[in-house]
Write a protein that holds these residues in place. Structure first.
Motif, PDB file in Angstrom:
ATOM      1  N   ASN A   1       0.857  -1.176   0.000  1.00 43.73           N
ATOM      2  CA  ASN A   1       0.000   0.000   0.000  1.00 43.73           C
ATOM      3  C   ASN A   1       0.897   1.230   0.000  1.00 43.73           C
ATOM      4  O   ASN A   1       1.309   1.716   1.048  1.00 43.73           O
ATOM      5  CB  ASN A   1      -0.917  -0.031   1.231  1.00 43.73           C
ATOM      6  CG  ASN A   1      -1.977   1.033   1.147  1.00 43.73           C
ATOM      7  OD1 ASN A   1      -2.129   1.692   0.124  1.00 43.73           O
ATOM      8  ND2 ASN A   1      -2.712   1.201   2.221  1.00 43.73           N
ATOM      9  N   LEU A   2       1.212   1.722  -1.194  1.00 43.91           N
ATOM     10  CA  LEU A   2       2.159   2.818  -1.323  1.00 43.91           C
ATOM     11  C   LEU A   2       1.528   4.189  -1.114  1.00 43.91           C
ATOM     12  O   LEU A   2       2.208   5.130  -0.731  1.00 43.91           O
ATOM     13  CB  LEU A   2       2.821   2.767  -2.705  1.00 43.91           C
ATOM     14  CG  LEU A   2       3.607   1.496  -3.002  1.00 43.91           C
ATOM     15  CD1 LEU A   2       4.122   1.527  -4.431  1.00 43.91           C
ATOM     16  CD2 LEU A   2       4.761   1.340  -2.034  1.00 43.91           C
ATOM     17  N   PHE A   3       0.253   4.325  -1.406  1.00 42.87           N
ATOM     18  CA  PHE A   3      -0.391   5.626  -1.322  1.00 42.87           C
ATOM     19  C   PHE A   3      -1.564   5.560  -0.349  1.00 42.87           C
ATOM     20  O   PHE A   3      -2.300   4.578  -0.327  1.00 42.87           O
ATOM     21  CB  PHE A   3      -0.896   6.062  -2.699  1.00 42.87           C
ATOM     22  CG  PHE A   3       0.197   6.128  -3.723  1.00 42.87           C
ATOM     23  CD1 PHE A   3       1.090   7.190  -3.724  1.00 42.87           C
ATOM     24  CD2 PHE A   3       0.359   5.131  -4.656  1.00 42.87           C
ATOM     25  CE1 PHE A   3       2.102   7.250  -4.653  1.00 42.87           C
ATOM     26  CE2 PHE A   3       1.370   5.184  -5.593  1.00 42.87           C
ATOM     27  CZ  PHE A   3       2.245   6.249  -5.585  1.00 42.87           C
ATOM     28  N   PRO A   4      -1.763   6.602   0.434  1.00 42.87           N
ATOM     29  CA  PRO A   4      -2.905   6.603   1.350  1.00 42.87           C
ATOM     30  C   PRO A   4      -4.212   6.756   0.582  1.00 42.87           C
ATOM     31  O   PRO A   4      -4.241   7.292  -0.519  1.00 42.87           O
ATOM     32  CB  PRO A   4      -2.640   7.829   2.235  1.00 42.87           C
ATOM     33  CG  PRO A   4      -1.792   8.719   1.407  1.00 42.87           C
ATOM     34  CD  PRO A   4      -0.955   7.810   0.553  1.00 42.87           C
ATOM     35  N   CYS A   5      -5.281   6.288   1.156  1.00 37.31           N
ATOM     36  CA  CYS A   5      -6.601   6.425   0.532  1.00 37.31           C
ATOM     37  C   CYS A   5      -7.071   7.864   0.667  1.00 37.31           C
ATOM     38  O   CYS A   5      -6.793   8.532   1.663  1.00 37.31           O
ATOM     39  CB  CYS A   5      -7.602   5.495   1.198  1.00 37.31           C
ATOM     40  SG  CYS A   5      -7.252   3.763   0.912  1.00 37.31           S
ATOM     41  N   ILE A   6      -7.802   8.337  -0.321  1.00 38.76           N
ATOM     42  CA  ILE A   6      -8.338   9.692  -0.308  1.00 38.76           C
ATOM     43  C   ILE A   6      -9.814   9.607   0.019  1.00 38.76           C
ATOM     44  O   ILE A   6     -10.572   8.908  -0.661  1.00 38.76           O
ATOM     45  CB  ILE A   6      -8.124  10.375  -1.675  1.00 38.76           C
ATOM     46  CG1 ILE A   6      -6.639  10.467  -1.991  1.00 38.76           C
ATOM     47  CG2 ILE A   6      -8.763  11.746  -1.688  1.00 38.76           C
ATOM     48  CD1 ILE A   6      -6.339  11.027  -3.354  1.00 38.76           C
ATOM     49  N   ASP A   7     -10.222  10.321   1.066  1.00 40.94           N
ATOM     50  CA  ASP A   7     -11.634  10.296   1.420  1.00 40.94           C
ATOM     51  C   ASP A   7     -12.415  11.191   0.459  1.00 40.94           C
ATOM     52  O   ASP A   7     -11.851  12.045  -0.219  1.00 40.94           O
ATOM     53  CB  ASP A   7     -11.851  10.703   2.881  1.00 40.94           C
ATOM     54  CG  ASP A   7     -11.438  12.129   3.167  1.00 40.94           C
ATOM     55  OD1 ASP A   7     -12.016  13.044   2.563  1.00 40.94           O
ATOM     56  OD2 ASP A   7     -10.551  12.316   4.021  1.00 40.94           O
ATOM     57  N   PRO A   8     -13.719  11.016   0.361  1.00 40.86           N
ATOM     58  CA  PRO A   8     -14.533  11.772  -0.612  1.00 40.86           C
ATOM     59  C   PRO A   8     -14.432  13.288  -0.453  1.00 40.86           C
ATOM     60  O   PRO A   8     -14.492  14.017  -1.443  1.00 40.86           O
ATOM     61  CB  PRO A   8     -15.955  11.280  -0.345  1.00 40.86           C
ATOM     62  CG  PRO A   8     -15.780   9.918   0.236  1.00 40.86           C
ATOM     63  CD  PRO A   8     -14.502   9.986   1.031  1.00 40.86           C
ATOM     64  N   GLY A   9     -14.267  13.788   0.762  1.00 43.01           N
ATOM     65  CA  GLY A   9     -14.140  15.230   0.963  1.00 43.01           C
ATOM     66  C   GLY A   9     -12.882  15.779   0.315  1.00 43.01           C
ATOM     67  O   GLY A   9     -12.901  16.834  -0.332  1.00 43.01           O
ATOM     68  N   GLN A  10     -11.769  15.077   0.490  1.00 44.99           N
ATOM     69  CA  GLN A  10     -10.522  15.501  -0.136  1.00 44.99           C
ATOM     70  C   GLN A  10     -10.599  15.361  -1.653  1.00 44.99           C
ATOM     71  O   GLN A  10     -10.077  16.192  -2.396  1.00 44.99           O
ATOM     72  CB  GLN A  10      -9.349  14.678   0.386  1.00 44.99           C
ATOM     73  CG  GLN A  10      -9.014  14.927   1.843  1.00 44.99           C
ATOM     74  CD  GLN A  10      -7.964  13.954   2.351  1.00 44.99           C
ATOM     75  OE1 GLN A  10      -7.877  12.820   1.883  1.00 44.99           O
ATOM     76  NE2 GLN A  10      -7.174  14.397   3.320  1.00 44.99           N
ATOM     77  N   LEU A  11     -11.246  14.321  -2.116  1.00 40.45           N
ATOM     78  CA  LEU A  11     -11.376  14.092  -3.551  1.00 40.45           C
ATOM     79  C   LEU A  11     -12.185  15.203  -4.208  1.00 40.45           C
ATOM     80  O   LEU A  11     -11.859  15.655  -5.310  1.00 40.45           O
ATOM     81  CB  LEU A  11     -12.026  12.731  -3.802  1.00 40.45           C
ATOM     82  CG  LEU A  11     -12.065  12.252  -5.248  1.00 40.45           C
ATOM     83  CD1 LEU A  11     -10.662  12.161  -5.829  1.00 40.45           C
ATOM     84  CD2 LEU A  11     -12.752  10.916  -5.337  1.00 40.45           C
ATOM     85  N   ALA A  12     -13.213  15.673  -3.543  1.00 43.48           N
ATOM     86  CA  ALA A  12     -14.043  16.746  -4.086  1.00 43.48           C
ATOM     87  C   ALA A  12     -13.231  18.026  -4.252  1.00 43.48           C
ATOM     88  O   ALA A  12     -13.411  18.764  -5.230  1.00 43.48           O
ATOM     89  CB  ALA A  12     -15.245  16.996  -3.185  1.00 43.48           C
ATOM     90  N   SER A  13     -12.292  18.289  -3.330  1.00 46.92           N
ATOM     91  CA  SER A  13     -11.488  19.507  -3.453  1.00 46.92           C
ATOM     92  C   SER A  13     -10.461  19.396  -4.579  1.00 46.92           C
ATOM     93  O   SER A  13      -9.981  20.407  -5.080  1.00 46.92           O
ATOM     94  CB  SER A  13     -10.785  19.814  -2.130  1.00 46.92           C
ATOM     95  OG  SER A  13      -9.790  18.844  -1.866  1.00 46.92           O
TER      96      SER A  13
END
Length: 102
Positions: free
Chosen positions: A55-67
């Motif tokens: 797991n090289l990259f952290p998961c992006i939550d929907p709030g961060q993805l929207a920005s």
């Protein structure tokens, strides 16, 4: 002389097989190398599940993805461009920031 030395240095004279025996015939070296890479890229070495890869990259939550997908304001681009040094950070095209400022 340097060419001769480089050729001698880069030449593969012998390889050690899986049994630990040195192979020094050209055809045997070729066969050993081919089999090594055929085995290396065979389906047995390919990970079958997603959990096998780190797991090289952290998961992006929907709030961060929207920005990340919002539209970019021209003023924001101008502020970013003028905050870079004049001849710093050339892009893929090789032009530094001072080119785009003018």
């Amino acid at each position: 002389m340097s060419t001769i030395i480089r050729r001698r240095k880069n030449k593969i004279d012998r390889l050690k097989n899986d049994a630990g025996v040195w192979v020094d015939e050209a055809e045997d070296i070729k066969y050993l190398a081919m089999n090594y890479f055929i085995d290396l890229f065979s389906p047995a070495h390919v990970p079958t599940s997603r959990s096998a890869t780190p797991n090289l990259f952290p998961c992006i939550d929907p709030g961060q993805l929207a920005s990340l997908v919002t539209t970019v304001d021209l003023e924001e681009i101008k502020v970013s461009l003028f905050s870079i040094g004049g001849i710093k950070a050339p892009g893929r095209d090789g032009f530094p920031a001072c080119f785009y400022r003018s």
